[in-house]
Scaffold this active site. Sequence first.
Site, PDB file in Angstrom:
ATOM      1  CG  ASN A   5       1.638 -14.239   4.647  1.00 23.26           C
ATOM      2  OD1 ASN A   5       2.776 -13.938   4.336  1.00 23.26           O
ATOM      3  ND2 ASN A   5       0.766 -14.754   3.777  1.00 23.26           N
ATOM      4  CE1 TYR A  51       3.694  -4.451   0.028  1.00 24.55           C
ATOM      5  CE2 TYR A  51       5.951  -3.876  -0.553  1.00 24.55           C
ATOM      6  CZ  TYR A  51       5.036  -4.768  -0.019  1.00 24.55           C
ATOM      7  OH  TYR A  51       5.476  -5.983   0.478  1.00 24.55           O
ATOM      8  N   GLY A  52       5.354   0.763   0.366  1.00 23.62           N
ATOM      9  CA  GLY A  52       6.397   0.939   1.366  1.00 23.62           C
ATOM     10  C   GLY A  52       5.888   1.683   2.588  1.00 23.62           C
ATOM     11  CB  ALA A  53       3.725   4.656   2.951  1.00 28.79           C
ATOM     12  CE  LYS A  78       3.858  -5.493   3.548  1.00 25.80           C
ATOM     13  NZ  LYS A  78       3.122  -6.564   4.262  1.00 25.80           N
ATOM     14  CG  ASP A 106     -11.018  -9.057   2.086  1.00 27.48           C
ATOM     15  OD1 ASP A 106      -9.987  -8.637   2.676  1.00 27.48           O
ATOM     16  OD2 ASP A 106     -11.517  -8.473   1.109  1.00 27.48           O
TER      17      ASP A 106
END
Length: 235
Positions: free
Chosen positions: A77, A139-141, A143, A53
């Site tokens: 990934n 999530y967007g933040a 990335k 993990d």
Amino acid sequence: MRTVLVTGGATGIGRATAERFRADGDEVVITGRRAEVLAEAAAEIGARGVVCDATDPGQVERLLAELPDRIDVLVNNAGGNTDFGSMEDSLQQVKENWLANLEANLISAVLTTSALAPRLTTAVVNLGSIAGARGAGSYGASKAALAMWNADVAAELGPRGITANVVAPGYTAQTEFFGDRMTPERRQTLLEATFTKREGQVADIASTIHFLASAAARHVTGQVLHVNGGALITR
């Protein structure tokens, strides 16, 4: 022959990436949290699987003992949108949801790269997302933060001849990302948003990652490469 580590390499984009490097005859190590899924994928790919993990510093440290002294290519990934199905009925839950996405998508890459930095020789490729440029909650933040951190990695490792880049997919089929939440209507909307009018394939992303780790991309670093069929254009 190179040694390549792909985190989250048992399914989807990670697996396709591992298969692409194995096609070159490279030694490939894949990691993941699900032991049975990982073992099956490793056997089918011809890779070595190590349960890890990447958000857990202790597990990342144990991973080091399973790896050779030289890692040519690192593909960060592992990750995903941990917001799916989560509730935000309190500020505490909002905090936990944001931290979960930051851990899954940013901290996992930071820990793995930091641990392996002395052993790296060629390239780091981080998996971003179209959401990092368009916005999609935590999530967007996460990335977007990954892309900014990648710039630091590129600057730090560049003097050693090591590149660091982000590959940012748009909608890509053959992954577990959406789970059972992809409706036909949503899929059609995503397809219509592209110029190519087709869904991305995991092989599209794997091929871009493979290119960034090749000699042809030795002067490409600190970049975010969008692979989305034109759903988001950059200039």
